[in-house]
Design a protein around this motif. Structure first.
Motif, PDB file in Angstrom:
ATOM      1  N   GLY A  18       0.711  -1.356   0.022  1.00 33.06           N
ATOM      2  CA  GLY A  18       0.158   0.063   0.022  1.00 33.06           C
ATOM      3  C   GLY A  18       0.835   1.126  -0.031  1.00 33.06           C
ATOM      4  N   HIS A  19       2.091   1.197  -0.154  1.00 33.90           N
ATOM      5  CA  HIS A  19       2.955   2.263  -0.029  1.00 33.90           C
ATOM      6  C   HIS A  19       2.776   3.153  -1.234  1.00 33.90           C
ATOM      7  CE1 HIS A  19       6.399   4.551   1.467  1.00 33.90           C
ATOM      8  NE2 HIS A  19       7.095   4.406   0.129  1.00 33.90           N
ATOM      9  N   TRP A  20       2.096   2.690  -2.413  1.00 32.16           N
ATOM     10  CA  TRP A  20       1.740   3.385  -3.564  1.00 32.16           C
ATOM     11  C   TRP A  20       0.816   4.473  -3.293  1.00 32.16           C
ATOM     12  CZ3 TRP A  20      -3.259   4.309  -5.305  1.00 32.16           C
ATOM     13  CH2 TRP A  20      -4.212   3.561  -4.659  1.00 32.16           C
ATOM     14  N   ARG A  21       0.125   4.440  -2.048  1.00 29.92           N
ATOM     15  CA  ARG A  21      -0.875   5.612  -1.715  1.00 29.92           C
ATOM     16  C   ARG A  21      -0.259   6.713  -1.325  1.00 29.92           C
ATOM     17  NH1 ARG A  21      -3.487   0.980   0.184  1.00 29.92           N
ATOM     18  NH2 ARG A  21      -5.544   0.548  -0.855  1.00 29.92           N
ATOM     19  N   ASP A  22       1.058   6.530  -0.835  1.00 28.34           N
ATOM     20  CA  ASP A  22       1.901   7.702  -0.499  1.00 28.34           C
ATOM     21  C   ASP A  22       2.244   8.659  -1.851  1.00 28.34           C
ATOM     22  OD1 ASP A  22       1.900   7.310   1.955  1.00 28.34           O
ATOM     23  OD2 ASP A  22       3.847   6.283   2.167  1.00 28.34           O
ATOM     24  N   TYR A  23       2.213   8.058  -3.097  1.00 29.67           N
ATOM     25  CA  TYR A  23       2.499   8.531  -4.307  1.00 29.67           C
ATOM     26  C   TYR A  23       1.312   8.873  -5.199  1.00 29.67           C
ATOM     27  CZ  TYR A  23       7.148   7.545  -3.318  1.00 29.67           C
ATOM     28  OH  TYR A  23       8.549   7.614  -2.725  1.00 29.67           O
ATOM     29  N   ARG A  24       0.096   8.838  -4.672  1.00 32.87           N
ATOM     30  CA  ARG A  24      -1.040   9.138  -5.321  1.00 32.87           C
ATOM     31  C   ARG A  24      -1.118  10.341  -6.027  1.00 32.87           C
ATOM     32  NH1 ARG A  24      -5.540   7.723  -3.099  1.00 32.87           N
ATOM     33  NH2 ARG A  24      -4.836   6.748  -1.221  1.00 32.87           N
ATOM     34  N   ASP A  25      -0.390  11.449  -5.668  1.00 35.05           N
ATOM     35  CA  ASP A  25      -0.343  12.596  -6.408  1.00 35.05           C
ATOM     36  C   ASP A  25       0.632  12.668  -7.446  1.00 35.05           C
ATOM     37  OD1 ASP A  25      -2.558  13.624  -5.076  1.00 35.05           O
ATOM     38  OD2 ASP A  25      -1.415  14.362  -3.343  1.00 35.05           O
ATOM     39  N   ALA A  26       2.112  12.334  -7.010  1.00 35.31           N
ATOM     40  CA  ALA A  26       3.103  12.286  -7.612  1.00 35.31           C
ATOM     41  C   ALA A  26       3.123  11.417  -8.889  1.00 35.31           C
ATOM     42  CB  ALA A  26       4.380  11.825  -6.832  1.00 35.31           C
ATOM     43  N   LEU A  27       2.100  10.350  -8.846  1.00 36.11           N
ATOM     44  CA  LEU A  27       2.093   9.270  -9.906  1.00 36.11           C
ATOM     45  C   LEU A  27       0.733   9.261 -10.322  1.00 36.11           C
ATOM     46  CD1 LEU A  27       4.680   6.497  -8.777  1.00 36.11           C
ATOM     47  CD2 LEU A  27       4.722   8.230 -10.718  1.00 36.11           C
ATOM     48  N   ALA A  28      -0.278  10.277 -10.090  1.00 36.08           N
ATOM     49  CA  ALA A  28      -1.598  10.369 -10.397  1.00 36.08           C
ATOM     50  C   ALA A  28      -1.989   9.379 -11.680  1.00 36.08           C
ATOM     51  CB  ALA A  28      -2.223  11.686 -10.250  1.00 36.08           C
ATOM     52  N   ASP A  29      -1.344  10.350 -12.707  1.00 34.34           N
ATOM     53  CA  ASP A  29      -1.621   9.401 -14.042  1.00 34.34           C
ATOM     54  C   ASP A  29      -1.052   8.298 -14.436  1.00 34.34           C
ATOM     55  OD1 ASP A  29      -2.592  12.159 -14.953  1.00 34.34           O
ATOM     56  OD2 ASP A  29      -0.492  12.708 -15.882  1.00 34.34           O
ATOM     57  N   ALA A  30      -0.220   7.745 -14.038  1.00 36.43           N
ATOM     58  CA  ALA A  30       0.225   6.379 -13.875  1.00 36.43           C
ATOM     59  C   ALA A  30      -0.809   5.321 -13.295  1.00 36.43           C
ATOM     60  CB  ALA A  30       1.557   6.277 -13.476  1.00 36.43           C
ATOM     61  N   PHE A  31      -1.173   5.827 -12.060  1.00 35.51           N
ATOM     62  CA  PHE A  31      -2.114   4.771 -11.227  1.00 35.51           C
ATOM     63  C   PHE A  31      -3.521   4.910 -11.944  1.00 35.51           C
ATOM     64  CE2 PHE A  31       0.483   5.658  -7.162  1.00 35.51           C
ATOM     65  CZ  PHE A  31       1.502   4.617  -7.647  1.00 35.51           C
ATOM     66  N   ALA A  32      -3.753   5.891 -12.309  1.00 39.90           N
ATOM     67  CA  ALA A  32      -5.279   6.023 -13.079  1.00 39.90           C
ATOM     68  C   ALA A  32      -5.369   4.979 -14.282  1.00 39.90           C
ATOM     69  CB  ALA A  32      -5.397   7.435 -13.806  1.00 39.90           C
ATOM     70  N   LEU A  33      -4.155   4.883 -15.009  1.00 36.43           N
ATOM     71  CA  LEU A  33      -4.000   3.924 -15.997  1.00 36.43           C
ATOM     72  C   LEU A  33      -4.093   2.248 -15.468  1.00 36.43           C
ATOM     73  CD1 LEU A  33      -1.353   5.064 -18.215  1.00 36.43           C
ATOM     74  CD2 LEU A  33      -3.689   4.887 -18.817  1.00 36.43           C
ATOM     75  N   LEU A  34      -3.427   2.037 -14.180  1.00 41.91           N
ATOM     76  CA  LEU A  34      -3.397   0.652 -13.524  1.00 41.91           C
ATOM     77  C   LEU A  34      -4.746   0.353 -12.685  1.00 41.91           C
ATOM     78  CD1 LEU A  34       0.401   0.957 -12.245  1.00 41.91           C
ATOM     79  CD2 LEU A  34      -0.647  -0.757 -14.054  1.00 41.91           C
ATOM     80  N   ALA A  35      -5.489   1.411 -12.372  1.00 39.55           N
ATOM     81  CA  ALA A  35      -6.720   1.169 -11.515  1.00 39.55           C
ATOM     82  C   ALA A  35      -7.478   0.051 -11.930  1.00 39.55           C
ATOM     83  CB  ALA A  35      -7.400   2.535 -11.241  1.00 39.55           C
ATOM     84  N   PRO A  36      -7.947   0.048 -13.310  1.00 32.04           N
ATOM     85  CA  PRO A  36      -8.962  -0.878 -13.744  1.00 32.04           C
ATOM     86  C   PRO A  36      -8.327  -2.190 -13.711  1.00 32.04           C
ATOM     87  CG  PRO A  36      -8.670   1.134 -15.330  1.00 32.04           C
ATOM     88  CD  PRO A  36      -7.657   1.437 -14.346  1.00 32.04           C
ATOM     89  N   VAL A  37      -7.089  -2.709 -13.937  1.00 34.90           N
ATOM     90  CA  VAL A  37      -6.741  -3.883 -14.059  1.00 34.90           C
ATOM     91  C   VAL A  37      -6.548  -4.183 -12.342  1.00 34.90           C
ATOM     92  CG1 VAL A  37      -4.210  -3.332 -14.061  1.00 34.90           C
ATOM     93  CG2 VAL A  37      -5.305  -5.658 -15.402  1.00 34.90           C
ATOM     94  N   ALA A  38      -6.131  -3.392 -11.772  1.00 31.11           N
ATOM     95  CA  ALA A  38      -5.815  -3.652 -10.436  1.00 31.11           C
ATOM     96  C   ALA A  38      -7.197  -4.154  -9.644  1.00 31.11           C
ATOM     97  CB  ALA A  38      -5.497  -2.619  -9.561  1.00 31.11           C
ATOM     98  N   VAL A  39      -8.308  -3.390 -10.149  1.00 28.87           N
ATOM     99  CA  VAL A  39      -9.634  -4.030  -9.573  1.00 28.87           C
ATOM    100  C   VAL A  39      -9.990  -5.275 -10.164  1.00 28.87           C
ATOM    101  CG1 VAL A  39     -12.107  -3.306  -9.513  1.00 28.87           C
ATOM    102  CG2 VAL A  39     -10.470  -1.470  -9.160  1.00 28.87           C
ATOM    103  N   ARG A  40      -9.738  -5.415 -11.436  1.00 30.37           N
ATOM    104  CA  ARG A  40     -10.012  -6.893 -12.080  1.00 30.37           C
ATOM    105  C   ARG A  40      -9.318  -7.792 -11.260  1.00 30.37           C
ATOM    106  NH1 ARG A  40      -9.121  -7.615 -18.166  1.00 30.37           N
ATOM    107  NH2 ARG A  40     -10.061  -9.541 -17.772  1.00 30.37           N
ATOM    108  N   LEU A  41      -8.063  -7.709 -10.879  1.00 34.20           N
ATOM    109  CA  LEU A  41      -7.363  -8.586 -10.102  1.00 34.20           C
ATOM    110  C   LEU A  41      -7.383  -8.669  -8.519  1.00 34.20           C
ATOM    111  CD1 LEU A  41      -3.843  -8.053 -11.928  1.00 34.20           C
ATOM    112  CD2 LEU A  41      -5.386  -9.941 -12.202  1.00 34.20           C
ATOM    113  N   GLY A  42      -8.623  -7.732  -8.041  1.00 33.66           N
ATOM    114  CA  GLY A  42      -8.901  -8.120  -6.927  1.00 33.66           C
ATOM    115  C   GLY A  42      -8.605  -7.041  -5.840  1.00 33.66           C
ATOM    116  N   TYR A  43      -7.959  -5.921  -6.233  1.00 30.56           N
ATOM    117  CA  TYR A  43      -7.506  -5.042  -5.312  1.00 30.56           C
ATOM    118  C   TYR A  43      -8.377  -3.676  -5.357  1.00 30.56           C
ATOM    119  CZ  TYR A  43      -3.138  -7.630  -5.571  1.00 30.56           C
ATOM    120  OH  TYR A  43      -2.260  -8.647  -5.398  1.00 30.56           O
ATOM    121  N   PRO A  44      -8.266  -3.235  -4.361  1.00 29.56           N
ATOM    122  CA  PRO A  44      -9.283  -1.931  -4.253  1.00 29.56           C
ATOM    123  C   PRO A  44      -8.834  -0.914  -5.219  1.00 29.56           C
ATOM    124  CG  PRO A  44      -7.527  -1.984  -2.180  1.00 29.56           C
ATOM    125  CD  PRO A  44      -7.609  -3.160  -3.070  1.00 29.56           C
ATOM    126  N   ALA A  45      -9.891   0.041  -5.520  1.00 31.98           N
ATOM    127  CA  ALA A  45      -9.952   1.054  -6.539  1.00 31.98           C
ATOM    128  C   ALA A  45      -8.720   1.922  -6.005  1.00 31.98           C
ATOM    129  CB  ALA A  45     -10.961   1.667  -6.849  1.00 31.98           C
TER     130      ALA A  45
END
Length: 690
Positions: free
Chosen positions: A662-689
């Motif tokens: 969950g360390h990625w949450r500390d980077y939600r602003d610094a890597l906002a665009d990158a994480f937005a691209l990964l969010a849909p597949v993360a949810v498909r694989l069972g991780y929270p949005a």
């Protein structure tokens, strides 16, 4: 210096070459290569007896070096008179420039210094005098050998031996031809015939022994050494070491240690002798004898790094015994940086932070900028005071000697920014480091398009060997999983990430496109994979194969032709994986131009994993290591259930800690665009949005 000597010999500056060769041999008397150069220079200077002594000294130092024996062969061929050859493979003859012998010897001199054109010229001059002489075939054979044409050399020499079947010079050359072709048994027999005809050629016993060893016959090889070892004048430390190694291969450690003691007495700091002796003592379970023997050697050879390393290897890391040996080492070699580094590591194992830091400071006094010491002080600051760690790294950057040093310090600085709660600065550094190296890295593969039609699964054979394909995307921690399995299951293969990977389609990204356009048939992929298993030491096919890439198009081959194969996918939250890839890299050096592009690519690759899982396209297991990647015991338990296999319990700590889940949450602003691209597949694989 060796190349300089050869250049002088080629240009005819014999006196200068001989002077340099004598200096090199005197400076490094235990260097077999220096002795070989001296022999060549002496031979060209006309001192055949001294040349013979130098090359025999080289063989004493490296008795299993075929090149040294080859040079001796060239020298012996120059001594071409048959009666002398029968007695001692010949002695130097009085040269008459107008005689056949002179041309023959000049050809051999040219061969020795690698001047093949001159050797061929001299051979032609000799043929004008006697074009039927069998020793011309020896020259022709050796020329072919030097040019890498072992097959032609074999034909030339075998034909000549039909005319003079007992000629030792031809047999000698034929042995090397067989050796170049990999015909070890034939080479052995050729050299044995030389020994039979010329008993004085005792140095060949070591070469025969090495050939026997390469054929998997270490006991026979040890016996072949007996004639040399029985002669005190020939039983050099190098020969004793070779005999000890052979006895170890024959699983006779008691016999091995007897030879290795003799080798240690002559060369107590030879790392190869020390490695073999340590192994013999280990098999005998005689650590006390090992300590006593090495302590006795250290009493007379106090400044040998290799000897101190061997003595330290007998003590458990972090133990009182290890600490005592390190202090003795430092007493004998107070300015040894390596000994100080070992003291620093010992202090860390004892949780003596102050002592480790004090030793690190001492190392930097001895060698400013030493990586291990700088790393220790950085790690200490990172734990205690991240802001101070940032300041230290910034102060070190102007002192960086080269690009590599600067990149290392910038990587530390990025971690310090991370720990100091400065994600923007950390991301900026990580991206610039990856961008700087992208030109030297591998372009990621392009994931194939999703498809709905798949071949029917083949029939599963219950008797077929168990096969698991292991894969994880960058940042998943798959390398830690592979490392843990490597110490538990001999079927694990990590060779795809080494210098000699198997040459099958699983190694090539291009196989994805070839499967798609039909240039690679699915059954060909499987057959080529199976063909490579024997070379990988897995003839029965049971394997855990760590793959460098995965694409669902591989299922075109796996479903019908390897239906029982299980795919084991190592998985974490994709956003944690991206952050891990940015900070720590990946076992496969893929080019990462920016975090956003890396996220776009990772999303397409992991979408295939989601497709595989959702439709259950093939036997697989998603190994979620979010909570277990830093816990060896928990990870082994997961692996045991997934494979399934009864695995031993490993240490809990299996490597440096990664970022917490969950360390990625500390980077939600610094890597906002990158994480937005990964969010849909993360949810498909069972991780929270979020």
């Amino acid at each position: 210096m060796h190349e300089q000597i050869l250049d002088l010999l080629r240009s005819g500056e014999t006196d200068a070459a001989l002077q340099q060769a004598r200096v090199a041999a005197s400076a490094t008397p235990d260097d077999a290569g220096a002795q070989r150069m001296l022999a060549l220079a002496l031979q060209q200077a006309g001192d055949d007896a001294a040349a013979r002594a130098a090359i025999e000294r080289a063989i004493e130092l490296a008795p299993d070096d075929p090149e040294a024996h080859f040079d001796l062969a060239a020298l012996l061929f120059a001594e071409r008179r048959q009666d002398a050859a029968q007695a001692a493979l010949g002695r130097s003859i009085a040269l008459d420039p107008n005689q056949f012998d002179a041309y023959l010897i000049q050809a051999q001199l040219a061969l020795g210094r690698g001047d093949l054109d001159e050797a061929e010229r001299q051979r032609k001059l000799a043929a004008r005098v006697d074009d039927e002489h069998p020793h011309l075939a020896a020259i022709d054979g050796m020329l072919a050998l030097r040019r890498g044409d072992g097959e032609r050399a074999q034909v030339i020499l075998a034909t000549a031996l039909q005319r003079t079947p007992d000629d030792p010079q031809l047999l000698y050359a034929l042995g090397f031809a067989y050796l170049q072709l990999g015909h070890l048994a034939f080479a052995e027999q050729a050299f044995r015939k030389v020994i039979e005809r010329v008993p004085a050629a005792v140095n060949l016993h070591a070469l025969v022994a090495d050939l026997l060893r390469q054929q998997g016959r270490p006991a026979d090889a040890a016996e072949a050494m007996a004639p040399l070892l029985a002669d005190p004048a020939k039983a050099t430390p190098g020969l004793a070491r070779l005999a000890g190694e052979l006895e170890l291969e024959a699983n006779r450690p008691q016999a091995a240690i007897a030879h290795l003691r003799q080798a240690l007495a002559g060369k107590p700091d030879d790392p190869r002798v020390l490695r073999a002796a340590l192994e013999a003592w280990r098999r005998l379970g005689d650590a006390d004898d090992a300590r006593a023997t090495l302590d006795a050697a250290l009493a007379t050879t106090r400044e040998s790094r290799d000897l101190w390393q061997a003595r330290l290897a007998l003590e458990a890391p972090g133990s009182a015994g290890a600490g005592e040996v390190i202090e003795r080492w430092l007493s004998a070699m107070p300015v040894s940086v390596e000994a100080h580094e070992l003291r620093m590591a010992d202090r860390i194992l004892r949780n003596d932070v102050a002592g480790a830091n004090e030793t690190a400071a001492k190392i930097l006094e001895l060698e400013p900028g030493r990586y291990s010491a700088e790393l220790r002080l950085f790690q200490d600051l990172l734990e205690r005071d991240p802001a101070a760690a940032v300041a230290r790294c910034e102060s070190l950057l102007p002192q960086a000697q080269d690009t590599q040093s600067r990149a290392r310090i910038e990587a530390w600085l990025a971690l310090a920014h991370d720990r100091a709660g400065q994600p923007v600065q950390a991301v900026s550094l990580w991206q610039s480091l990856h961008a700087a190296q992208s030109g030297q890295r591998i372009a990621p593969w392009t994931a194939s398009a999703a498809r709905e039609n798949w071949p029917e699964p083949g029939t599963i054979d219950a008797q077929s060997p168990r096969t698991t394909l292991l894969w994880g995307a960058p940042g998943s921690g798959v390398e830690r999983v592979a490392g843990l399995l490597a110490g538990m299951l001999p079927a694990l293969r990590s060779d795809r990430f080494g210098p000699r990977p198997p040459k099958d389609p699983f190694q090539r990204f291009a196989a994805i496109g070839e499967l798609q356009d039909g240039t690679l048939a699915p059954e060909q992929l499987v057959s080529r994979w199976r063909e490579a298993l024997g070379e990988r030491g897995l003839p029965d096919g049971q394997i855990i194969d760590w793959l460098p890439y995965w694409d669902n198009l591989l299922l075109l081959a796996l479903r019908p032709h390897l239906p029982s194969t299980q795919l084991l996918v190592v998985l974490r939250d994709p956003r944690d994986m991206l952050l891990d890839w940015l900070a720590f890299g990946a076992p496969l050096p893929l080019a990462l131009t920016s975090a956003t592009e890396a996220a776009r690519w990772m999303s397409s690759v992991l979408a295939q994993v989601a497709d595989l899982h959702d439709a259950d396209l093939h036997p697989h297991h998603l190994l979620r290591v979010d909570e277990s990647l830093d816990d060896g015991i928990a990870l082994a338990r997961q692996l045991g259930e997934a494979l399934p296999a009864n695995l031993p319990i490993p240490p809990k700590e299996i490597g440096p800690a990664r970022f917490p889940t969950g360390h990625w949450r500390d980077y939600r602003d610094a890597l906002a665009d990158a994480f937005a691209l990964l969010a849909p597949v993360a949810v498909r694989l069972g991780y929270p949005a979020d």
